[in-house]
Design a protein around this motif. Structure first.
Motif, PDB file in Angstrom:
ATOM      1  N   PHE A 347       0.810  -1.217   0.000  1.00 15.74           N
ATOM      2  CA  PHE A 347       0.000   0.000   0.000  1.00 15.74           C
ATOM      3  C   PHE A 347       0.847   1.273   0.000  1.00 15.74           C
ATOM      4  CE2 PHE A 347      -4.082  -1.805   0.220  1.00 15.74           C
ATOM      5  CZ  PHE A 347      -4.100  -2.849   1.143  1.00 15.74           C
ATOM      6  N   GLU A 348       2.152   1.130   0.125  1.00 15.36           N
ATOM      7  CA  GLU A 348       3.014   2.313   0.162  1.00 15.36           C
ATOM      8  C   GLU A 348       2.924   3.042  -1.174  1.00 15.36           C
ATOM      9  OE1 GLU A 348       6.731   1.672   2.023  1.00 15.36           O
ATOM     10  OE2 GLU A 348       7.739   3.254   0.883  1.00 15.36           O
ATOM     11  N   SER A 349       2.568   4.319  -1.134  1.00 14.26           N
ATOM     12  CA  SER A 349       2.360   5.052  -2.387  1.00 14.26           C
ATOM     13  C   SER A 349       2.404   6.552  -2.138  1.00 14.26           C
ATOM     14  CB  SER A 349       1.011   4.679  -3.015  1.00 14.26           C
ATOM     15  OG  SER A 349      -0.033   4.966  -2.122  1.00 14.26           O
ATOM     16  N   VAL A 350       2.624   7.274  -3.217  1.00 13.59           N
ATOM     17  CA  VAL A 350       2.604   8.741  -3.182  1.00 13.59           C
ATOM     18  C   VAL A 350       1.294   9.212  -3.799  1.00 13.59           C
ATOM     19  CG1 VAL A 350       3.664  10.831  -4.093  1.00 13.59           C
ATOM     20  CG2 VAL A 350       5.104   8.948  -3.268  1.00 13.59           C
ATOM     21  N   VAL A 351       0.601  10.110  -3.083  1.00 13.95           N
ATOM     22  CA  VAL A 351      -0.674  10.653  -3.569  1.00 13.95           C
ATOM     23  C   VAL A 351      -0.576  12.174  -3.518  1.00 13.95           C
ATOM     24  CG1 VAL A 351      -3.160  10.605  -3.338  1.00 13.95           C
ATOM     25  CG2 VAL A 351      -1.821   8.661  -2.522  1.00 13.95           C
ATOM     26  N   GLY A 352      -0.221  12.771  -4.631  1.00 18.42           N
ATOM     27  CA  GLY A 352      -0.056  14.227  -4.669  1.00 18.42           C
ATOM     28  C   GLY A 352       1.036  14.682  -3.715  1.00 18.42           C
ATOM     29  N   ASP A 353       0.678  15.558  -2.795  1.00 16.70           N
ATOM     30  CA  ASP A 353       1.642  16.090  -1.829  1.00 16.70           C
ATOM     31  C   ASP A 353       1.792  15.188  -0.611  1.00 16.70           C
ATOM     32  OD1 ASP A 353       2.070  18.311  -3.413  1.00 16.70           O
ATOM     33  OD2 ASP A 353       0.458  19.459  -2.462  1.00 16.70           O
ATOM     34  N   TYR A 354       1.157  14.034  -0.630  1.00 16.63           N
ATOM     35  CA  TYR A 354       1.161  13.153   0.532  1.00 16.63           C
ATOM     36  C   TYR A 354       1.769  11.791   0.205  1.00 16.63           C
ATOM     37  CZ  TYR A 354      -2.240  16.559   2.240  1.00 16.63           C
ATOM     38  OH  TYR A 354      -2.873  17.716   2.615  1.00 16.63           O
ATOM     39  N   LYS A 355       2.160  11.097   1.260  1.00 13.69           N
ATOM     40  CA  LYS A 355       2.644   9.736   1.126  1.00 13.69           C
ATOM     41  C   LYS A 355       1.886   8.852   2.109  1.00 13.69           C
ATOM     42  CE  LYS A 355       6.752   6.771   1.084  1.00 13.69           C
ATOM     43  NZ  LYS A 355       8.226   6.702   1.193  1.00 13.69           N
ATOM     44  N   VAL A 356       1.548   7.648   1.657  1.00 13.61           N
ATOM     45  CA  VAL A 356       0.865   6.662   2.497  1.00 13.61           C
ATOM     46  C   VAL A 356       1.814   5.489   2.687  1.00 13.61           C
ATOM     47  CG1 VAL A 356      -1.105   5.111   2.711  1.00 13.61           C
ATOM     48  CG2 VAL A 356      -1.404   7.365   1.631  1.00 13.61           C
ATOM     49  N   PHE A 357       1.975   5.044   3.933  1.00 11.43           N
ATOM     50  CA  PHE A 357       2.878   3.912   4.195  1.00 11.43           C
ATOM     51  C   PHE A 357       2.500   3.254   5.523  1.00 11.43           C
ATOM     52  CE2 PHE A 357       4.700   7.805   5.851  1.00 11.43           C
ATOM     53  CZ  PHE A 357       5.142   7.467   7.123  1.00 11.43           C
ATOM     54  N   PRO A 358       2.880   1.983   5.718  1.00  8.78           N
ATOM     55  CA  PRO A 358       2.551   1.271   6.957  1.00  8.78           C
ATOM     56  C   PRO A 358       3.597   1.540   8.039  1.00  8.78           C
ATOM     57  CG  PRO A 358       3.607  -0.224   5.448  1.00  8.78           C
ATOM     58  CD  PRO A 358       3.498   1.083   4.713  1.00  8.78           C
ATOM     59  N   PRO A 359       3.260   1.327   9.311  1.00  5.49           N
ATOM     60  CA  PRO A 359       4.245   1.470  10.388  1.00  5.49           C
ATOM     61  C   PRO A 359       5.275   0.337  10.325  1.00  5.49           C
ATOM     62  CG  PRO A 359       2.176   0.621  11.247  1.00  5.49           C
ATOM     63  CD  PRO A 359       1.910   0.993   9.824  1.00  5.49           C
ATOM     64  N   GLU A 360       6.528   0.711  10.545  1.00  5.96           N
ATOM     65  CA  GLU A 360       7.599  -0.297  10.509  1.00  5.96           C
ATOM     66  C   GLU A 360       7.620  -1.140  11.781  1.00  5.96           C
ATOM     67  OE1 GLU A 360       9.445   0.495   6.741  1.00  5.96           O
ATOM     68  OE2 GLU A 360      10.067  -0.972   8.263  1.00  5.96           O
ATOM     69  N   LYS A 361       7.389  -0.511  12.931  1.00  7.94           N
ATOM     70  CA  LYS A 361       7.500  -1.194  14.211  1.00  7.94           C
ATOM     71  C   LYS A 361       6.241  -0.944  15.029  1.00  7.94           C
ATOM     72  CE  LYS A 361      11.047   1.213  15.498  1.00  7.94           C
ATOM     73  NZ  LYS A 361      11.123   2.119  14.343  1.00  7.94           N
ATOM     74  N   PRO A 362       5.937  -1.824  15.993  1.00 14.68           N
ATOM     75  CA  PRO A 362       4.791  -1.587  16.872  1.00 14.68           C
ATOM     76  C   PRO A 362       4.881  -0.233  17.562  1.00 14.68           C
ATOM     77  CG  PRO A 362       5.595  -3.823  17.151  1.00 14.68           C
ATOM     78  CD  PRO A 362       6.584  -3.131  16.262  1.00 14.68           C
ATOM     79  N   GLU A 363       6.083   0.186  17.903  1.00 20.39           N
ATOM     80  CA  GLU A 363       6.262   1.461  18.577  1.00 20.39           C
ATOM     81  C   GLU A 363       5.774   2.636  17.725  1.00 20.39           C
ATOM     82  OE1 GLU A 363       8.413  -0.913  18.374  1.00 20.39           O
ATOM     83  OE2 GLU A 363       9.040  -1.441  20.409  1.00 20.39           O
ATOM     84  N   ASP A 364       5.808   2.450  16.402  1.00 19.36           N
ATOM     85  CA  ASP A 364       5.337   3.517  15.514  1.00 19.36           C
ATOM     86  C   ASP A 364       3.838   3.774  15.713  1.00 19.36           C
ATOM     87  OD1 ASP A 364       7.868   3.659  14.511  1.00 19.36           O
ATOM     88  OD2 ASP A 364       7.440   2.449  12.725  1.00 19.36           O
ATOM     89  N   LEU A 365       3.096   2.706  16.005  1.00 19.22           N
ATOM     90  CA  LEU A 365       1.660   2.863  16.254  1.00 19.22           C
ATOM     91  C   LEU A 365       1.425   3.668  17.527  1.00 19.22           C
ATOM     92  CD1 LEU A 365      -0.007  -0.575  15.420  1.00 19.22           C
ATOM     93  CD2 LEU A 365      -0.143   1.535  14.147  1.00 19.22           C
ATOM     94  N   VAL A 366       2.208   3.357  18.546  1.00 21.79           N
ATOM     95  CA  VAL A 366       2.047   4.060  19.811  1.00 21.79           C
ATOM     96  C   VAL A 366       2.349   5.544  19.632  1.00 21.79           C
ATOM     97  CG1 VAL A 366       2.856   4.251  22.180  1.00 21.79           C
ATOM     98  CG2 VAL A 366       2.580   2.002  21.131  1.00 21.79           C
ATOM     99  N   ARG A 367       3.424   5.853  18.936  1.00 28.19           N
ATOM    100  CA  ARG A 367       3.767   7.261  18.708  1.00 28.19           C
ATOM    101  C   ARG A 367       2.665   7.967  17.923  1.00 28.19           C
ATOM    102  NH1 ARG A 367       6.181  10.342  14.673  1.00 28.19           N
ATOM    103  NH2 ARG A 367       7.121  12.263  15.507  1.00 28.19           N
ATOM    104  N   GLU A 368       2.165   7.306  16.901  1.00 36.11           N
ATOM    105  CA  GLU A 368       1.085   7.888  16.102  1.00 36.11           C
ATOM    106  C   GLU A 368      -0.100   8.234  16.991  1.00 36.11           C
ATOM    107  OE1 GLU A 368      -0.873   8.438  12.026  1.00 36.11           O
ATOM    108  OE2 GLU A 368       1.192   8.405  12.751  1.00 36.11           O
ATOM    109  N   GLY A 369      -0.478   7.281  17.853  1.00 40.26           N
ATOM    110  CA  GLY A 369      -1.611   7.508  18.747  1.00 40.26           C
ATOM    111  C   GLY A 369      -1.358   8.612  19.744  1.00 40.26           C
ATOM    112  N   ASN A 370      -0.124   8.662  20.278  1.00 42.42           N
ATOM    113  CA  ASN A 370       0.190   9.686  21.264  1.00 42.42           C
ATOM    114  C   ASN A 370       0.195  11.082  20.647  1.00 42.42           C
ATOM    115  OD1 ASN A 370       0.413   7.912  23.378  1.00 42.42           O
ATOM    116  ND2 ASN A 370       2.621   7.626  23.170  1.00 42.42           N
TER     117      ASN A 370
END
Length: 443
Positions: A347-370
């Motif tokens: 699903f990693e892709s570039v959409v105009g001025d944005y980029k969509v990508f998955p979290p690499e590590k579980p810790e990335d989810l926690v940071r996103e939520g915080n």
């Protein structure tokens, strides 16, 4: 012996001499088309004459001026038309000949003359509903009068019961003798509609007496809470809970399911979610249920034995639980995470001025939520097990700054949340839509 023409002329004179209420109808050129005479009007129908002025160019009027008589009785389903004293078919065209709407006559005046105090407004509402249906663009007297008495006589009963009839409304029994029978509601469902103001669509859930009894009991409880707290909640309660209550698959989290899953008293949770969170914390029912379901799930999964089941500050309690949620994976679980990551990288892709990508590590989810102040940190196990795919939407020029968190499940984007669970901005929404289209995902 009188000729037929003489008999008809005598009939015209007799009608005019009776002193019936009447209404002259003119065409757009101010030429008199004919006169409608009201012989009788009832709460359920009428008996009228229409005398056409002679018009050689109009076959309905005739060279001598035709007399049309119409009897219309909704209660007994009796209806007929006579033209120059001879019975003719009760058809759309023949009804229209009595109400020449094509000449621009104001129907408000016509309906006012045909109505009594008891049925005032009935014909106008029926005209809107039945005058044009499907692809028909023009509302016609003939269509609605014909349909009302031949196929849709239930309309009168519903109208007099003050039940609005709208296009697309499901009528279960056209021959029903009461509004409840017509709508196909059980006695308990009818009580939900009349006493508690539930919509007909929300209470029409087939014949499930057990669910009906449970629903009416809960509605009575919600009503007492409305009085106590001084706020209206029945509508949102029905929208949120009834699908689950009647065994359907709800697309929104119902409080009743949360109560059952975590062994919480139903009524206590209803009071907390729908009323206390609103009055004391300013949380809508939608936000309160979503926050609470996440909060209770995380605390249970973390093995908390003692915790506040009804926090005074739910959002704060939820955020603390999210930060404390176990994200440490053992070796086998981490392997599953990595395998899932490889799959999610598609699903990693570039959409105009944005980029969509998955979290690499579980810790990335926690940071996103915080950073964004929502609960995505608690989705580690869902991602690892492949139940959900979590993706980050960020600006290409600043990939370290969280903006929008996307959840994909079953080839569908089920959530796209910004800071504090707020919707994305318009630009971000467009990016999400383009992303969904690129990967053929429903939104």
């Amino acid at each position: 012996m009188k000729t037929k023409k003489e008999v008809i002329e005598d009939l015209k004179r007799d009608i005019r001499d009776q002193g019936y209420p009447h209404y002259k109808m003119y065409n757009k050129k101010d030429k008199l088309v004919g006169t409608m005479y009201i012989k009788e009007k009832m709460d359920y129908g009428f008996h009228i004459y229409f005398i056409h002025e002679p018009d050689e160019s109009n076959p309905i009027a005739g060279i001598d001026g035709i007399v049309t008589e119409m009897f219309y009785d909704l209660r007994n389903r009796e209806y007929w038309i006579k033209r120059n004293m001879k019975p003719v078919m009760f058809s759309v065209r023949n009804v229209d000949s009595i109400f020449p709407s094509s000449y621009g006559e104001g129907r408000e005046k016509v309906f006012d003359m045909l109505s009594t105090e008891a049925n005032k407004g009935l014909y106008e509402e029926a005209m809107r509903y039945l005058g044009s249906m499907g692809d028909e663009r023009t509302q016609m007297y003939g269509r609605f009068f014909h349909r009302l008495i031949t196929e849709h006589s239930y309309f009168e009963l519903l109208y007099k019961a003050k039940i609005p009839v709208r296009k697309g409304m499901i009528i279960m029994n056209r021959e029903g003798t009461s509004p409840r029978e017509i709508l196909g509601l059980t006695k308990t469902q009818w009580k939900m509609y009349t006493k508690y103001g539930c919509s007909i669509d929300s209470v029409r859930n087939g014949f499930n007496e057990e669910a009906d009894k449970r629903a009416i009991n809960l509605l009575a409880y919600v009503k007492t809470l409305e009085v106590e707290f001084g706020i209206d909640k029945i509508r949102i309660f029905v929208e949120r809970e009834f699908e689950y209550l009647y065994g359907k698959n709800p697309w929104r989290i119902p409080a009743l399911r949360v109560a059952k899953q975590y062994n919480i008293p139903e009524k206590t949770l209803i009071r907390y979610i729908y009323f206390e969170c609103d009055v004391s914390q300013g949380l809508s029912a939608r936000d309160a249920i979503d926050q609470y379901e996440d909060y209770i799930r995380m605390t249970v999964e973390m093995g908390y034995e003692r915790f506040d089941r009804y926090p005074k500050f739910l959002r704060t309690a939820h955020d603390i639980a999210a930060r404390n949620y176990r994200i440490k994976l053992d070796e086998e679980q981490l392997k599953e995470w990595d395998e899932r990551l490889e799959d999610n990288k598609k699903f990693e892709s570039v959409v105009g001025d944005y980029k969509v990508f998955p979290p690499e590590k579980p810790e990335d989810l926690v940071r996103e939520g915080n950073v964004l102040g929502h609960c995505v940190g608690s989705y580690v196990d869902k991602v690892r097990k492949g139940i959900s795919t979590i993706l980050f939407l960020r600006e290409r020029q600043d990939l370290e700054c969280p903006l929008v968190t996307i959840e994909v499940r079953d080839k569908r984007i089920v959530q796209a949340r910004g800071k504090m669970n707020n919707p994305p901005t318009q630009d971000q929404k467009q990016a999400v839509k383009k992303f969904a289209k690129k990967f053929d995902l429903a939104v």
